[in-house]
Design a protein around this motif. Sequence first.
Motif, short mmCIF file in Angstrom:
data_model
loop_
_atom_site.label_atom_id
_atom_site.label_comp_id
_atom_site.label_asym_id
_atom_site.label_seq_id
_atom_site.Cartn_x
_atom_site.Cartn_y
_atom_site.Cartn_z
N ARG A 115 50.05 42.79 38.51
CA ARG A 115 49.12 41.75 38.96
C ARG A 115 48.62 42.15 40.34
N PHE A 116 47.30 42.13 40.49
CA PHE A 116 46.65 42.50 41.74
C PHE A 116 46.02 41.27 42.38
N ALA A 117 46.03 41.24 43.70
CA ALA A 117 45.37 40.19 44.46
C ALA A 117 44.26 40.81 45.29
N CYS A 118 43.16 40.08 45.45
CA CYS A 118 42.02 40.58 46.22
C CYS A 118 42.20 40.23 47.69
N VAL A 119 42.02 41.23 48.55
CA VAL A 119 42.08 41.02 49.99
C VAL A 119 40.88 41.70 50.66
N ALA A 120 40.57 41.24 51.86
CA ALA A 120 39.57 41.92 52.69
C ALA A 120 40.24 43.14 53.32
N LEU A 121 39.64 44.30 53.17
CA LEU A 121 40.20 45.49 53.79
C LEU A 121 40.26 45.36 55.30
N SER A 122 39.29 44.70 55.90
CA SER A 122 39.21 44.60 57.35
C SER A 122 40.30 43.74 57.95
N THR A 123 40.83 42.79 57.19
CA THR A 123 41.82 41.87 57.74
C THR A 123 43.14 41.85 56.98
N GLY A 124 43.13 42.29 55.72
CA GLY A 124 44.31 42.19 54.89
C GLY A 124 44.56 40.79 54.35
N ARG A 125 43.65 39.89 54.61
CA ARG A 125 43.81 38.49 54.19
C ARG A 125 43.20 38.29 52.79
N PRO A 126 43.74 37.36 52.03
CA PRO A 126 43.17 37.07 50.70
C PRO A 126 41.70 36.69 50.80
N LYS A 127 40.92 37.21 49.87
CA LYS A 127 39.48 36.92 49.78
C LYS A 127 39.11 36.83 48.32
N ARG A 128 38.06 36.09 48.06
CA ARG A 128 37.55 35.97 46.69
C ARG A 128 37.07 37.32 46.18
N LEU A 129 37.17 37.49 44.87
CA LEU A 129 36.63 38.69 44.23
C LEU A 129 35.12 38.73 44.46
N PRO A 130 34.58 39.85 44.88
CA PRO A 130 33.13 39.96 44.95
C PRO A 130 32.52 39.83 43.55
N GLU A 131 31.29 39.42 43.49
CA GLU A 131 30.61 39.26 42.20
C GLU A 131 30.68 40.55 41.39
N GLU A 132 30.57 41.68 42.05
CA GLU A 132 30.62 42.98 41.36
C GLU A 132 31.98 43.19 40.67
N TYR A 133 33.06 42.82 41.32
CA TYR A 133 34.39 42.92 40.71
C TYR A 133 34.48 41.97 39.52
N ARG A 134 34.01 40.74 39.70
CA ARG A 134 34.07 39.75 38.60
C ARG A 134 33.32 40.27 37.39
N ARG A 135 32.13 40.83 37.63
CA ARG A 135 31.29 41.31 36.54
C ARG A 135 31.91 42.54 35.86
N ILE A 136 32.34 43.52 36.66
CA ILE A 136 32.84 44.78 36.09
C ILE A 136 34.24 44.61 35.51
N TYR A 137 35.17 44.14 36.30
CA TYR A 137 36.54 43.98 35.80
C TYR A 137 36.58 42.88 34.72
N GLY A 138 35.91 41.77 34.98
CA GLY A 138 35.89 40.69 34.00
C GLY A 138 35.23 41.09 32.69
N GLY A 139 34.30 42.05 32.76
CA GLY A 139 33.59 42.48 31.56
C GLY A 139 34.40 43.36 30.62
N VAL A 140 35.57 43.83 31.06
CA VAL A 140 36.39 44.69 30.21
C VAL A 140 37.74 44.06 29.85
N VAL A 141 37.89 42.78 30.13
CA VAL A 141 39.14 42.10 29.80
C VAL A 141 39.40 42.16 28.29
N ILE A 142 40.62 42.54 27.94
CA ILE A 142 41.07 42.58 26.55
C ILE A 142 42.05 41.42 26.36
N GLU A 143 41.81 40.62 25.33
CA GLU A 143 42.71 39.51 25.01
C GLU A 143 44.03 40.06 24.45
N GLU A 144 45.13 39.52 24.96
CA GLU A 144 46.46 39.95 24.46
C GLU A 144 46.81 39.22 23.18
#
Length: 144
Positions: A115-144
């Motif tokens: 399990r991965f969590a999204c963080v800002a590289l500049s601060t190391g703090r949790p940040k929302r997934l960028p739209e690009e991540y949501r689109r690309i990673y979300g677009g290849v999700v396989i149902e278990e």
Amino acid sequence: MAWALPDPFVIDIRVADEAIDAYRHVNNSEYLRWVEQSSWAHSEALGLTLERYRQLDRAMVVHRHELDYLAPAFAGDELQLATWIVECDGRFSLTRRFQLVRVKDAKTLLQARTRFACVALSTGRPKRLPEEYRRIYGGVVIEE
């Protein structure tokens, strides 16, 4: 290969002598290294390279690893490691699943989940997934 889920992203691995430990099989730390290697290879194949992560000031960092070691691998073994994204919540996290198989007998040696969590590289703090991540990673999700 009989994969646990359809349409895997697969990398080939040949077990090097350096991966062998005092018990004469692959050291457990190598499996974790291969899991990381396949995660990056899949992300890069999807167009999300380390450079793109830096441009977006975001990173997917490990929150939790689960590795189930089912059988040993040995020097010279030819292996295939499959990965799938099985969850992307569209907010802060995504989950990958992995299956490591020895080619000669199609035996599953490892099953894992990260399990991965999204963080800002500049601060190391949790940040929302960028739209690009949501689109690309979300677009290849396989149902278990």
